[in-house]
Design a protein around this motif. Structure first.
Motif, PDB file in Angstrom:
ATOM      1  N   ALA A 128       0.782  -1.190   0.119  1.00 36.75           N
ATOM      2  CA  ALA A 128       0.003   0.125  -0.086  1.00 36.75           C
ATOM      3  C   ALA A 128       0.697   1.167   0.046  1.00 36.75           C
ATOM      4  CB  ALA A 128      -1.060   0.125   1.045  1.00 36.75           C
ATOM      5  N   ALA A 129       0.222   2.436  -0.562  1.00 32.66           N
ATOM      6  CA  ALA A 129       0.872   3.669  -0.562  1.00 32.66           C
ATOM      7  C   ALA A 129      -0.227   4.535   0.232  1.00 32.66           C
ATOM      8  CB  ALA A 129       1.187   4.184  -1.843  1.00 32.66           C
ATOM      9  N   GLU A 130       0.413   5.382   1.091  1.00 30.84           N
ATOM     10  CA  GLU A 130      -0.513   6.151   1.986  1.00 30.84           C
ATOM     11  C   GLU A 130      -0.008   7.491   1.923  1.00 30.84           C
ATOM     12  OE1 GLU A 130      -1.885   2.666   5.103  1.00 30.84           O
ATOM     13  OE2 GLU A 130      -0.634   4.212   5.673  1.00 30.84           O
ATOM     14  N   LEU A 177       5.331   3.951   2.184  1.00 29.26           N
ATOM     15  CA  LEU A 177       5.073   2.679   1.364  1.00 29.26           C
ATOM     16  C   LEU A 177       5.171   1.658   2.125  1.00 29.26           C
ATOM     17  CD1 LEU A 177       4.767   1.631  -1.589  1.00 29.26           C
ATOM     18  CD2 LEU A 177       7.312   1.641  -1.584  1.00 29.26           C
ATOM     19  N   LEU A 178       4.329   0.795   2.352  1.00 27.66           N
ATOM     20  CA  LEU A 178       4.337  -0.495   3.364  1.00 27.66           C
ATOM     21  C   LEU A 178       3.714  -1.589   2.534  1.00 27.66           C
ATOM     22  CD1 LEU A 178       1.112  -0.984   4.560  1.00 27.66           C
ATOM     23  CD2 LEU A 178       2.018   1.262   5.429  1.00 27.66           C
ATOM     24  N   GLY A 179       4.058  -2.828   3.206  1.00 27.37           N
ATOM     25  CA  GLY A 179       3.684  -4.288   2.658  1.00 27.37           C
ATOM     26  C   GLY A 179       3.593  -5.183   3.822  1.00 27.37           C
ATOM     27  N   GLY A 180       2.847  -6.122   3.601  1.00 23.58           N
ATOM     28  CA  GLY A 180       2.921  -7.187   4.914  1.00 23.58           C
ATOM     29  C   GLY A 180       2.001  -8.564   4.559  1.00 23.58           C
ATOM     30  N   TYR A 181       1.938  -9.268   5.489  1.00 22.53           N
ATOM     31  CA  TYR A 181       1.056 -10.554   5.365  1.00 22.53           C
ATOM     32  C   TYR A 181      -0.267 -10.523   6.099  1.00 22.53           C
ATOM     33  CZ  TYR A 181       0.383 -15.484   6.133  1.00 22.53           C
ATOM     34  OH  TYR A 181      -0.094 -16.804   6.308  1.00 22.53           O
ATOM     35  N   ALA A 233       5.331  -3.855   7.499  1.00 21.86           N
ATOM     36  CA  ALA A 233       6.503  -3.049   7.718  1.00 21.86           C
ATOM     37  C   ALA A 233       6.559  -1.971   6.541  1.00 21.86           C
ATOM     38  CB  ALA A 233       7.629  -3.963   7.862  1.00 21.86           C
ATOM     39  N   GLY A 234       7.255  -1.028   6.621  1.00 20.75           N
ATOM     40  CA  GLY A 234       7.257   0.033   5.571  1.00 20.75           C
ATOM     41  C   GLY A 234       8.409   1.060   5.896  1.00 20.75           C
ATOM     42  N   VAL A 235       8.344   2.048   4.855  1.00 22.93           N
ATOM     43  CA  VAL A 235       9.284   3.227   5.079  1.00 22.93           C
ATOM     44  C   VAL A 235       8.472   4.617   4.958  1.00 22.93           C
ATOM     45  CG1 VAL A 235       9.901   3.189   2.543  1.00 22.93           C
ATOM     46  CG2 VAL A 235      11.621   4.260   4.129  1.00 22.93           C
ATOM     47  N   GLY A 236       8.835   5.636   5.366  1.00 24.26           N
ATOM     48  CA  GLY A 236       7.945   6.876   5.152  1.00 24.26           C
ATOM     49  C   GLY A 236       8.745   8.021   5.053  1.00 24.26           C
TER      50      GLY A 236
END
Length: 281
Positions: free
Chosen positions: A75-77, A110-114, A128-131
Motif C-alpha cells: 500500500a501507499a498512503e 510505502l508499506l507491505g505485509g502479510y 512494515a514499510g518506509v515513510g
C-alpha cells in the motif's frame, strides 16, 4: 534510503506480487477523504521545563492505494494538513509571548505485509514499510507581554523513517467491521532548516535532528455500502519524540558570530479522526 531506491523497491515488490498470482486473486482499492486533528507540540529545556508549545486544530486530506492478494498486500498512503495554530512561548530572557504559527504537515508511506486469519471478511495484518515526514513551521512575529517586539522564525523539518505495525480485526459482520491498528515508527535521519527572516543578519542554517521514535494507534470502523464501496471512520492518536540536537554555530555573511543554536527536546501528541471513501476495482 533515497526516494529513487524506495521507488525501485516498490516496483520490485509490485512485480513479485502480481507475477506470482492469477489476476482473479489480486484486488486493488483507492481511498480518498479528509481528517481533522488536534495538533500539540511542546519543547523542553535540559531540565524538562516547558519552553514553548503550539496547539490547535488542523484540517487535512488523506488518500491511499492498496494492492492485495489472499495472503500478501502492499500500500501507499499519504496525508497533508495545512493551517494556523497558536504559539505560546517566551523570549530569550524568559518574557512570555504569544503569536500564531503557519503550519503544514505532510506524511507519506510505502508499506507491505502479510494477511492472516479467516478467508472471509477482514483479515488480520502484520506489516512494515518506509515513510517520509515534512513539517513547515512558520512562527510569525509578535509582541512579548512587556510590549517588546519579537521576530518571527521559519523552520522546516523533514525526516525518513521505518515503521512496523499490525492491524487486528476485533469484530465484524457482513456489513460492518471494527479494527485496531497499531504501528511503531523509528526515524532514520532528519534535518531542520532555519530561516531567521533577516533577524540579526544571521545566515540561514540547518541542524541534524536527534534520532528518536514515535507510534500511532487507531481504531477503524468500516461500513460496506456496496460490494465495491466502503466508508471508514478512524479516530487515532499519534506521537513523535525528538531528542535535543547538537549545537551549531551561527554565521553572518559567512563569518562566525560566536553564537550557537540548538533544537530542544520535543514531544508531539496529535489526536484526530479520519474519514475515507474506498473504491475497490
Amino acid at each position: 534510503m533515497s526516494r529513487t531506491t524506495a521507488r525501485r523497491l516498490a516496483g520490485i515488490a509490485l512485480f513479485l506480487v502480481t507475477a506470482s498470482l492469477p489476476a482473479a486473486e489480486i484486488g486493488q482499492s483507492l481511498a480518498i477523504g479528509g481528517e481533522l486533528l488536534w495538533f500539540d507540540y511542546r519543547e523542553f529545556d535540559e531540565n524538562d521545563v516547558l519552553l514553548d508549545k503550539e496547539t490547535g486544530p488542523l484540517p487535512g486530506f488523506a488518500a491511499n492505494w492498496e494492492l492485495k492478494s489472499p495472503r500478501w498486500f502492499m500500500a501507499a498512503e499519504a496525508e497533508i494538513a495545512p493551517g494556523i495554530v497558536d504559539y505560546d512561548g517566551q523570549t530569550q530572557t524568559g518574557t512570555p509571548t504569544r503569536t500564531d504559527t503557519r503550519t503544514l504537515l505532510f506524511d507519506a508511506r510505502l508499506l507491505g505485509g502479510y494477511r492472516f486469519g479467516p478467508a472471509a471478511g477482514h483479515r488480520h495484518r502484520l506489516y512494515a514499510g518506509v515513510g517520509y515526514h515534512y513539517w513547515y513551521r512558520d512562527i510569525l512575529s509578535g509582541t512579548a507581554s512587556d510590549g517588546t517586539p519579537v521576530a518571527g522564525l521559519l523552520e522546516t523539518y523533514q525526516w525518513a523513517y521505518l515503521l512496523f505495525g499490525t492491524r487486528l480485526t476485533l469484530w465484524q459482520n457482513p456489513t460492518h467491521a471494527l479494527q485496531l491498528d497499531a504501528r511503531y515508527r523509528w526515524m532514520l535521519a532528519g534535518t531542520m532548516g532555519v530561516d531567521f527572516k533577516g533577524y540579526a543578519g544571521y545566515d540561514n542554517t540547518s541542524l541534524a535532528l536527534a534520532t528518536e521514535d514515535g507510534w500511532r494507534l487507531g481504531l477503524t470502523w468500516t461500513w460496506s455500502l456496496q460490494p465495491d464501496r466502503i466508508l471508514s471512520v478512524e479516530p487515532y492518536f499519534s506521537a513523535w519524540n525528538l531528542g535535543r540536537s547538537d549545537l551549531a554555530a551561527l554565521t553572518r555573511n559567512g563569518a562566525s558570530t560566536g553564537d550557537l543554536i540548538l533544537e530542544p527536546r520535543s514531544e508531539t501528541r496529535n489526536v484526530g479522526v479520519r474519514v475515507l471513501y474506498h473504491y475497490r476495482f
